[in-house]
Scaffold this motif. Sequence first.
Motif, PDB file in Angstrom:
ATOM      1  N   GLU A   1       8.329 103.627 -50.292  1.00 33.13           N
ATOM      2  CA  GLU A   1       7.643 103.694 -51.582  1.00 33.13           C
ATOM      3  C   GLU A   1       7.942 102.476 -52.450  1.00 33.13           C
ATOM      4  OE1 GLU A   1       8.165 107.725 -53.355  1.00 33.13           O
ATOM      5  OE2 GLU A   1       9.458 108.043 -51.624  1.00 33.13           O
TER       6      GLU A   1
ATOM      7  N   MET B   1       5.677 108.891 -44.799  1.00 40.17           N
ATOM      8  CA  MET B   1       4.846 108.657 -45.980  1.00 40.17           C
ATOM      9  C   MET B   1       4.939 107.187 -46.363  1.00 40.17           C
ATOM     10  SD  MET B   1       5.202 110.143 -49.839  1.00 40.17           S
ATOM     11  CE  MET B   1       5.323 108.829 -51.044  1.00 40.17           C
TER      12      MET B   1
ATOM     13  N   SER C   1      -0.578 108.574 -46.639  1.00 37.80           N
ATOM     14  CA  SER C   1      -0.616 107.322 -47.377  1.00 37.80           C
ATOM     15  C   SER C   1      -1.759 107.331 -48.393  1.00 37.80           C
ATOM     16  CB  SER C   1      -0.766 106.126 -46.432  1.00 37.80           C
ATOM     17  OG  SER C   1      -0.510 104.920 -47.136  1.00 37.80           O
TER      18      SER C   1
ATOM     19  N   GLY D   1       3.791 104.637 -49.184  1.00 38.87           N
ATOM     20  CA  GLY D   1       3.295 104.724 -50.559  1.00 38.87           C
ATOM     21  C   GLY D   1       1.898 104.181 -50.750  1.00 38.87           C
TER      22      GLY D   1
ATOM     23  N   LEU E   1       0.885 113.154 -52.614  1.00 41.55           N
ATOM     24  CA  LEU E   1       1.663 112.967 -51.394  1.00 41.55           C
ATOM     25  C   LEU E   1       2.984 113.739 -51.466  1.00 41.55           C
ATOM     26  CD1 LEU E   1       1.177 109.191 -50.485  1.00 41.55           C
ATOM     27  CD2 LEU E   1      -0.151 111.174 -49.776  1.00 41.55           C
ATOM     28  N   TYR E   2       3.616 113.722 -52.638  1.00 38.15           N
ATOM     29  CA  TYR E   2       4.854 114.490 -52.802  1.00 38.15           C
ATOM     30  C   TYR E   2       4.592 115.984 -52.617  1.00 38.15           C
ATOM     31  CZ  TYR E   2       7.399 110.425 -54.594  1.00 38.15           C
ATOM     32  OH  TYR E   2       8.027 109.209 -54.711  1.00 38.15           O
TER      33      TYR E   2
ATOM     34  N   VAL F   1      14.690 114.591 -48.034  1.00 40.38           N
ATOM     35  CA  VAL F   1      13.722 113.579 -47.615  1.00 40.38           C
ATOM     36  C   VAL F   1      14.395 112.208 -47.684  1.00 40.38           C
ATOM     37  CG1 VAL F   1      11.497 112.503 -48.111  1.00 40.38           C
ATOM     38  CG2 VAL F   1      11.784 114.959 -48.446  1.00 40.38           C
TER      39      VAL F   1
ATOM     40  N   GLN G   1      14.179 108.645 -48.439  1.00 45.59           N
ATOM     41  CA  GLN G   1      13.266 107.796 -49.201  1.00 45.59           C
ATOM     42  C   GLN G   1      13.770 106.357 -49.241  1.00 45.59           C
ATOM     43  OE1 GLN G   1      13.405 110.987 -52.434  1.00 45.59           O
ATOM     44  NE2 GLN G   1      11.344 110.171 -52.743  1.00 45.59           N
TER      45      GLN G   1
ATOM     46  N   THR H   1      10.119 108.298 -46.117  1.00 43.85           N
ATOM     47  CA  THR H   1       9.099 107.710 -46.985  1.00 43.85           C
ATOM     48  C   THR H   1       9.425 106.249 -47.263  1.00 43.85           C
ATOM     49  OG1 THR H   1      10.112 108.101 -49.170  1.00 43.85           O
ATOM     50  CG2 THR H   1       8.962 109.955 -48.133  1.00 43.85           C
TER      51      THR H   1
ATOM     52  N   ILE I   1       4.358 116.727 -48.965  1.00 44.62           N
ATOM     53  CA  ILE I   1       5.694 116.769 -48.368  1.00 44.62           C
ATOM     54  C   ILE I   1       6.396 118.073 -48.727  1.00 44.62           C
ATOM     55  CG2 ILE I   1       8.002 115.732 -48.500  1.00 44.62           C
ATOM     56  CD1 ILE I   1       6.659 113.008 -48.687  1.00 44.62           C
TER      57      ILE I   1
ATOM     58  N   SER J   1       0.160 109.451 -55.629  1.00 47.32           N
ATOM     59  CA  SER J   1       1.532 109.603 -55.148  1.00 47.32           C
ATOM     60  C   SER J   1       2.030 111.024 -55.359  1.00 47.32           C
ATOM     61  CB  SER J   1       2.458 108.610 -55.865  1.00 47.32           C
ATOM     62  OG  SER J   1       2.103 107.282 -55.566  1.00 47.32           O
TER      63      SER J   1
END
Length: 603
Positions: free
Chosen positions: A363, A402, A427, A404, A345-346, A373, A375, A361, A349, A342
């Motif tokens: 998550e 995105m 992902s 999660g 992935l952050y 972003v 989320q 995203t 971004i 994870s």
Amino acid sequence: MSVLSADTQQQVEDDLVAEGILTPDKLALAKEKAKESNNSLFGMLVSGKFITDEQLTKAIAQATNMPYVNLSTAQIDTKILDLLPQDIAERYMAVPLGEMQHRLVVAMLDADNVQAVDFLSKKIGRPLKVYVASEEGIKNVLKQYQQHISEVVAGQMDQMEQQDATEETARQGGEAASATANKNIKTLVQDSPISKALSAILEFAARNKASDIHIEPLQDTLKIRCRIDGILREVMQLPKSSEPPLVSRIKILSSLKIDEHRTPQDGEFSIQVAGKDIDLRIAISPVVWGEQVVIRLLDKSGTSLKLEQMGYRGRSLRMIRAGLKQTNGMILTSGPTGSGKSTSLYALIQEIKTDAINIVTLEDPVEYKMQGVNQIQVNADVGLTFATGLRSILRQDPDVIMVGEIRDKETAELAVQAALTGHLVFSTLHTNSAAGILPRLLDMSIEPFLIASTVKVVIGQRLVRKIGENKEEYQSPEIETDSIHKTLKGLLPESEAKRKEVSEDLGYDNLPLMTENAYTLSKGKDSPGSPGGYSGRMGVYEVFPVSEKIQQQILSRSTSSEIQRQAQVEGMITMRQDGYLKALSGLTTLNEVNRVAAADIVA
């Protein structure tokens, strides 16, 4: 330290040379490097390892006529630590040393800053006697605040036992009903001993950057362990009598059923430590000797991690950035739970985030809050799953999505469709290697031609512990030298003429030549701040783009080992190779890499 005058700086330079700590040649070289990098001379002296931070602090203290104390190895009594609260000590980088003539003796990083000293004195309501100490020394003492947690909790347990004894006496005196009421209140009151004990455990874990707390009932005791830098470490053992009230307190905070002891329960609540909001995910399960509690800590304060800071280098970094330039397709990362997927992935971004694109995203849970972003938190209780959430996201005009985790066929199909319809999708999947991602999607009944046309880059990763600041070099023994030869065969430069080219290609400075002689490696020194010689973690990675040949392998449903072999032929650096390169650069150890990364497939 405050800003020094030119005369004082010159005095420090002269003293360092006069005492033989620094030669005139090294001083001149440091000045030249400081000018080139637009850094301060003193900063360059320490970062360039011309001198230590302790030597510089002592020299500045002498030049400014400030009393100096070396705290780099000092052990401060816990009674003295209690003279200055931990939060104030951390905020002002000031630690207590004792009392002298009704004044509190403290060591400060910025001891010659009169305004800061006066402010601290008013804050604690006492006059001060101030010494100057290095940042390393101050941090050494700050860590000791965290190390006497057992004494804090033990004190609360003793108080709780005394309360229990008082209640038992009352019960025997015919006041059983009143005693029972008091016992129930004890787990609810914020100032109760069990609440203070739980707070001390949570604060210790948060300050030591633990990812998990394990509260494990044994036959006669209650064991507390924390996972720090990926390794579980026992923190303390509490009396068995503390288990029911401690578990009940956690259940109350998590809004769980206190009287349910037969089935697992999951919950959550938040705490604030050192100004940071930390979410706690609670999992309670019945075991043989009681109820086990596992608490996952999630720092919600956000992060500005960059790919380079996480350990991506050379070829791997170039492949990822090439994938990020795509306007559609999928970038997938894999690894076991807790391997930093994870966080990767952050970082992806963070790399592409601008006002020109809409990033959404999905998550479970949202681990970091990122400005700019959108989320979304998965909530299965109200029907917001990855699949339903992804359908909603596709109606929100996203550019980048995105997800999660891809857990099931429905989510996988929606993610692939999103990539096909002009979106860039990030992902994660749970597989053992980067190559394992592609067969895993086949297992989810995704058509091979869809995988081949949508997946652009795949990443495999693990986390290894980093060597602490206090380290030493050694020459590799024969067994380690042979392991380096086998793992890095064909990667390390074989001649001086190739060294610069290969080092730039792999992203590691000044790599050693492939030789039959020993290699220079590093290892940390065991200390309270660096257990086992390690402090902190970083990633080891393997990254490869889905080339035409790999696309053909997907269409023919090749195994993960066949895909891995082809990726290595095309130049992929494996996780084990990446780890060995980091070990040769003095960042970690071969033993640590071998612990987390399997031996490579021979191409």
